[in-house]
Design an enzyme around this catalytic site. Structure first.
Site, short mmCIF file in Angstrom:
data_model
loop_
_atom_site.label_atom_id
_atom_site.label_comp_id
_atom_site.label_asym_id
_atom_site.label_seq_id
_atom_site.Cartn_x
_atom_site.Cartn_y
_atom_site.Cartn_z
N HIS A 190 2.51 -3.90 11.54
CA HIS A 190 1.26 -3.10 11.17
C HIS A 190 0.59 -2.69 12.50
O HIS A 190 0.08 -1.58 12.64
CB HIS A 190 0.18 -3.87 10.49
CG HIS A 190 0.76 -3.83 9.07
ND1 HIS A 190 1.55 -4.97 8.30
CD2 HIS A 190 0.81 -2.75 7.89
CE1 HIS A 190 1.97 -4.39 7.34
NE2 HIS A 190 1.54 -3.16 6.82
N GLU A 432 7.32 -1.12 -3.20
CA GLU A 432 7.93 -1.77 -2.04
C GLU A 432 8.41 -3.00 -1.96
O GLU A 432 8.55 -3.66 -1.23
CB GLU A 432 6.62 -1.77 -1.02
CG GLU A 432 5.34 -2.41 -1.62
CD GLU A 432 4.14 -2.24 -0.59
OE1 GLU A 432 4.38 -1.98 0.75
OE2 GLU A 432 2.94 -2.34 -1.22
N ASP A 456 7.89 -1.90 3.59
CA ASP A 456 8.25 -3.29 3.01
C ASP A 456 9.57 -3.27 2.22
O ASP A 456 10.31 -4.22 2.46
CB ASP A 456 6.91 -3.72 2.24
CG ASP A 456 5.87 -4.33 3.06
OD1 ASP A 456 6.33 -5.32 3.73
OD2 ASP A 456 4.84 -4.02 2.82
N CYS A 503 5.33 7.04 1.06
CA CYS A 503 4.23 6.83 2.35
C CYS A 503 4.56 6.00 3.41
O CYS A 503 3.98 5.67 4.29
CB CYS A 503 2.74 6.55 1.70
SG CYS A 503 2.96 4.75 0.93
C1 PEP Z 1 4.73 0.31 3.15
O1 PEP Z 1 5.19 -1.01 2.81
O2 PEP Z 1 5.77 1.00 3.23
C2 PEP Z 1 3.65 0.68 3.30
C3 PEP Z 1 3.04 2.13 3.45
O3 PEP Z 1 2.71 -0.16 3.35
P1 PEP Z 1 2.20 -1.14 4.41
O4 PEP Z 1 3.08 -0.48 5.76
O5 PEP Z 1 0.63 -1.00 4.75
O6 PEP Z 1 2.55 -2.44 4.27
MG MG Z 2 3.71 -2.33 2.45
#
Ligand code: PEP
Ligand code: MG
Length: 575
Positions: A190, A432, A456, A503
């Site tokens: 992140h 995810e 994820d 996303c």
């Molecule tokens: C993901 O897991 O693809 C996602 C968009 O959420 P994050 O990256 O915040 O875990």
């Molecule tokens: Mg995620």
């Protein structure tokens, strides 16, 4: 030259500033000046007083509601807190090592618990859990102070650290940071996502970085190649000045796309949405003409605070974002905690494997106050703007059903209070986790829309930690197993008639665009800084060709083969 993984493109040069943040801890750690010693002592004593008051209240509450013997646990924890030798130990560590009180507490409590955990005696082992609990309570008390911001970062610094957790990164004076270099981490962690959304070059996974770079060193960070130069010769500096100019020129070349539609060569118009981590990203999303926000990661708004924001505070900043985007849709994701997303004021129990520990929606369901506050906020926003709610880390239908029940409860509370909201606010699930992916068709019937979170999903499908530099080579978004699972998610969403957005970060790489469209995706949500490159790729794609490309990729045996195929079919770059 130090080698690592380029996690946020761009180049920067500046002066190194070493920040010690500690592995997997959101505990602020810094070296203190002698003049700060007295202040640290006072901070420790007031944290103890606060923690004692909390424990007393807990003890009394549990005694009244459950029973005296159950309440004793908190009595024991109070005794630990009052132990004079513990106080001496923490304050001695502060004095001798010249570190802040949080770092000293963490060290002292870790020493204590490690010793007890090794004990044969079951009773002593239980005490280890209590001591740990007391330590976390003290740290939480310190995090509640209004002035617990991160260290002062000098202007134009290159921040060097062992690892940067999102909660720590978000607390740094980001406007002063020119680049990040870390020993640990990977492209899909992140903090790397945050660095990309800030447009700050970053290199992670440089194992010896803390031994090789000192505060004050002159550093060049190349986030494209994933290399870092320490005190380089002037010829290298000149080379990099040229590269920086080239990079900004190639970005400039795409500017004309801002006002052009996101349409394929065969005329299909595809919405291009933005991923937002913090309020200023909405401005970037508008600048690049995003069709809406496909993922608002609300946790970063929590990470920069010292305590949970109140309902009104949250309403103020999330409504402002929805207002800016109006009439475009905004998908607000409920705060996604756990894994590497830890808040200093919301300590989670230690876990050997945080990605597999309680996180996302399940954690929220156990903390109904946090969940209900945020639901009230988004429902109130929905009275004014097209807002929807996205549930993080959904594993199965039960998660969704439980949230829906809480939503109904919150809706009737809002009605009773005379507050407006959209009674049919769309509720969507992140796909995810493999179980959710495999259950898409069933899950889709319980929600209004779906969002594919490949960051994820890839780690869980391939058993490769997204945050760990040692598994970076195994973390392969293009692995055919991932693509096949995505295909089945798309089939499930389609047969249930639900919209599906992607996303995850892989949607932001223009090399992947044709493949994603070929698999059937029609709505992409990417970081604002990647929107133009992705739009450029969409405008060079014909859907029929894309379908053939996806069919060929699904038949391959490895990520390397898929990548080779995509490179071979990559449309010619803009002249
Ligand atoms: C993901 O897991 O693809 C996602 C968009 O959420 P994050 O990256 O915040 O875990
Ligand atoms: Mg995620």
């Amino acid at each position: 030259m130090l080698k690592g993984i380029g996690v946020s493109a761009g180049v920067a040069k500046g002066t190194a500033f070493v920040v010690s943040c500690g592995y997997r801890s959101a505990i602020p750690q810094r070296v203190i000046r002698p003049s700060e010693l007295e202040g640290e002592r006072r901070r420790f004593d007031s944290a103890v007083a606060r923690a004692e008051a909390e424990l007393r209240a807990l003890q009394e509450g549990v005694r009244d509601r459950i029973g005296a013997s159950e309440a004793d646990i908190f009595g024991v924890q109070k005794l630990i807190l009052e132990d004079a030798s513990l106080r001496d130990r923490v304050l001695r560590t502060v004095e001798e090592k010249r570190i802040n009180v949080e770092a000293a507490i963490s060290e002292a409590f870790e020493d204590y618990t490690r010793g007890l955990e090794r004990a044969e005696d079951a009773f002593l082992k239980t005490r280890a859990a209590d001591i740990h609990d007391v330590g976390r309570r003290l740290l939480a008390a310190l995090a509640m102070e209004p002035d617990c911001a991160g260290p002062d970062i000098p202007d134009g610094a290159i921040v060097v650290s062992d690892e940067l957790l999102p909660s720590v990164t978000a607390r740094l004076q980001l406007e002063n940071v020119r680049a990040f270099v870390t020993a640990r981490g990977n492209k899909f962690a992140h903090s790397s996502i945050l660095a990309r959304s800030l447009g700050t070059p970053a290199v992670a996974g440089v194992p010896s970085v803390l031994a090789q770079i000192k505060t004050g060193d002159r550093v060049i960070v190349d986030g494209v190649a994933g290399v870092v130069f320490v005190n380089p010769e002037s010829s290298i500096e000149r080379e990099y000045d040229r590269l920086a100019a080239d990079l900004s020129a190639s970005k400039e070349k795409l500017r004309h796309l801002v006002d052009l539609p996101s349409v394929t060569l065969d005329g299909a118009t595809l919405p291009l949405l933005a991923n937002v981590n913090k309020f200023s990203d909405t401005e970037a999303a508008l600048l690049y003409n995003a069709d809406g926000i496909g993922l608002y990661r609300t946790e970063f708004a929590f990470a920069i605070r010292s305590a949970f924001p109140t309902e009104d505070e949250q309403f103020e900043f999330f409504e402002r974002a929805a207002e800016r985007m109006h009439p475009r849709k905004v998908m607000f994701r409920l705060v996604d905690l756990g894994g590497d997303k830890i808040l200093p004021y919301f300590p989670l129990p230690p876990s050997r494997n945080p990605s597999l520990a309680e996180r996302g929606i399940r954690l929220l369901l156990r903390h109904a106050d946090v969940l209900k506050t945020q639901l009230r906020v988004f429902l109130r926003v929905s009275a004014l703007h097209p807002a929807s709610i996205l549930l993080p880390v959904v594993v199965g239908v039960e998660d969704v059903r439980q949230v829906r029940q809480v939503v109904r409860q919150v809706q009737s509370e809002l009605s009773a209070a005379g507050k407006q909201f959209n009674p049919a606010i769309p509720i969507g699930a992140m796909i995810e986790v493999p179980s959710a992916a495999l259950m898409t068709r069933t899950l889709a019937k319980e929600v209004d829309f779906l969002s594919l979170g490949t960051n994820d999903l890839v780690q869980y499908v391939l058993a490769a930690d997204r945050e760990d530099e040692t598994t970076a080579a195994y973390y392969q978004p293009l692995h055919p197993a991932v693509l096949r699972l995505m295909q089945s998610v798309l089939d499930g969403a389609k047969s249930a008639g639900r919209e599906l957005t992607i996303c995850g970060e892989m949607a932001g790489d223009p090399l992947h665009t044709a493949l994603l469209l070929g698999l059937g995706l029609r709505e992409l949500s990417v970081a604002p800084g990647q929107m133009l490159e992705v739009k450029d790729a969409i405008r060079r794609t014909r859907l029929d060709d894309a379908r053939r490309l996806a069919a060929a990729a699904l038949d391959l045996g490895s990520a390397a083969e898929v990548e080779a195929l995509l490179n071979e079919r990559r449309p010619a770059p803009a002249s």
